[in-house]
Design an enzyme around this catalytic site. Structure first.
Site, short mmCIF file in Angstrom:
data_model
loop_
_atom_site.label_atom_id
_atom_site.label_comp_id
_atom_site.label_asym_id
_atom_site.label_seq_id
_atom_site.Cartn_x
_atom_site.Cartn_y
_atom_site.Cartn_z
CD GLU A 1 14.19 -0.90 7.65
OE1 GLU A 1 14.25 -1.19 8.87
OE2 GLU A 1 13.84 0.28 7.69
CD GLU B 1 9.94 1.46 6.42
OE1 GLU B 1 10.27 1.65 7.42
OE2 GLU B 1 9.87 0.32 5.96
#
Ligand code: FCB
Length: 435
Positions: free
Chosen positions: A164, A348
């Site tokens: 991320e 995720e």
């Protein structure tokens, strides 16, 4: 009820995900910028830090048993830079010993190790040198990745450089919610570029060492306008450019999006254009993290002239709206606009849900997972090459600035006794994957 395994192609990978700082406990690790961020009053909801976390450093064998026993094929984990290189530069063999044992433990249990090199704990010594604002971070990061690869790369199924980048750069240097907690457009803009430069530099170095199956994990969040006005549409477009386009465009050699360059461009490092080729290294796969959508309204203040509003959909414990179709939309949009035939993984997806008197009861989570698995399948039905789905997270754990309040786990953790108790969602995966 979850869909059945046979709704997905043979070879589709089901996994559970965690990250180092959120579960391990920091004994025998160097200080990271998360330790100092967490030690600063007001930064963490419950003033907690990752020093004990889930004590995975000691309890990892039973945690890996839980991954195997649920029937998962793979385990996504990360390596702490501050454990492997306490000063950010010098390898601490004891730190690597831990990951060596952990990866052996996965292989012994028939689990495919999905490694993420960096999931946010920058060594404090590097943070003191400017961290992601300093161009030097690219070379340092490549050194870290190659050191980890040299020790455990022979058993790794798949490796992502970074988790991320939006959180590493924007959330942490512009919005100030994560370490190092800055709110500075110049710092943020430099981090937005250096994080990608570090990725490209590391990929090139890892390939030179013979590493295969390399990717990166990006997070995507639906950005909708809060109303029908052109100004709200513009606010949502700008946020979408910063969040959902900046990284993937650069990685795919498509350049930075204009709507984001408008505010970020003036603060980028000199001659940034010369780095774009290195950033766009060929990848073997892309990881997609998806949780929610946000509404954006125009804001008369400074760029990006946008304010986030709460939407009307049902929400999780994080106050995040639940919108499974957003996952289908991102997977199809990525393939159409950016990644073409590149294999995608949902690395995720998950839901925070507070524990009731019966800590095993989490039927709403089972429903959440079922809806997002179906959303993944819907993208595959539209021709997108999705290879796997990882639930976040195996365990309740340290949710960064939110501390230990939000519970994302398939397995409940009692933070006093460290007892692990599988929830209904763990059993639902067990039925799906082993049934
Ligand atoms: C993601 C992070 C992960 C966890 C989940 C809820 O942004 O990668 O560490 O915090 O959100």
């Amino acid at each position: 009820m979850l869909p059945s395994r046979s709704d997905f192609p043979a070879g589709f990978t089901f996994g559970a995900a965690t990250s180092a700082y959120q579960i391990e406990g920091t004994a025998v690790a160097g200080l990271s910028h998360w330790d100092s961020f967490a030690a600063t009053p007001g930064n963490i909801a419950d003033d907690s830090d990752g020093s004990r976390a889930c004590d995975h450093l000691n309890l990892w064998p039973q945690d890996l048993d839980l991954v195997r026993d649920a029937g998962f094929d793979a385990y996504r984990f990360s390596t702490s830079w501050a454990r492997v290189m306490p000063d950010g530069l010098t390898v601490n063999p004891d730190g690597l010993d831990f990951y060596d044992r952990l990866v052996d433990g996965m292989v012994e249990r028939g689990l495919k190790p999905f490694l993420t090199f960096y999931h946010w704990e920058l060594p404090a010594a590097l943070a003191a040198n400017g961290g992601w604002q300093n161009r030097d971070i690219a070379a340092r990061f490549a050194d870290f990745c190659t050191a980890v690869h040299a020790r455990i790369g022979d058993r790794i199924a798949s490796a992502a450089t970074l988790n991320e980048p939006w959180c590493i750069a924007w959330l942490s240097h512009f919005l100030g919610h994560h370490a190092p907690g800055l709110r500075d457009i110049h710092a943020a803009s430099r981090a937005m570029h250096h994080v990608l430069l570090a990725h490209g530099t590391a990929i090139r170095a890892l390939r030179a060492e013979g590493a295969t199956s390399l990717g990166i994990v990006l997070n995507f969040e639906t950005c909708h306008p809060a109303d029908d006005s052109p100004a709200a549409a513009r606010a949502a477009e700008t946020q979408d450019a910063i969040y959902n386009q900046w990284f993937i465009r650069a990685l795919m050699g498509q350049g930075y999006p204009d709507a984001a360059l408008e505010g970020i461009g003036p603060h980028l490092p000199d001659r940034w254009q010369a780095d774009m080729e290195l950033i766009a290294q060929p990848l073997d796969w892309l990881g997609v993290n998806y949780y929610t959508r946000k509404l954006h309204a125009p804001d008369p203040g400074l760029w990006p002239h946008a304010a986030e509003l709460s939407g009307p959909l049902p929400k999780t414990q994080m106050d995040w709206e639940i919108r499974p179709e957003g996952l289908t939309e991102f997977l199809t949009r990525l393939a159409r606009d950016h990644t073409g035939n590149l294999p995608l993984y949902v690395t995720e997806n998950g839901m925070a849900l507070g524990a009731g008197p019966d800590v095993t009861q989490d039927d709403r989570r089972v429903e959440f997972i079922a809806d997002h698995l179906r959303a993944t399948r819907a993208a595959m039905d539209q021709g997108v090459d999705v290879r796997g789905f990882f639930y976040w997270s195996l365990l309740d754990n340290y949710e960064w600035g939110w501390g230990y309040g939000p519970r994302f786990g398939l397995v409940h953790v009692d933070y006093d006794t460290m007892a692990r108790t599988p929830k209904a969602s763990w059993h639902a995966f067990h039925r799906m994957l082993r049934g």
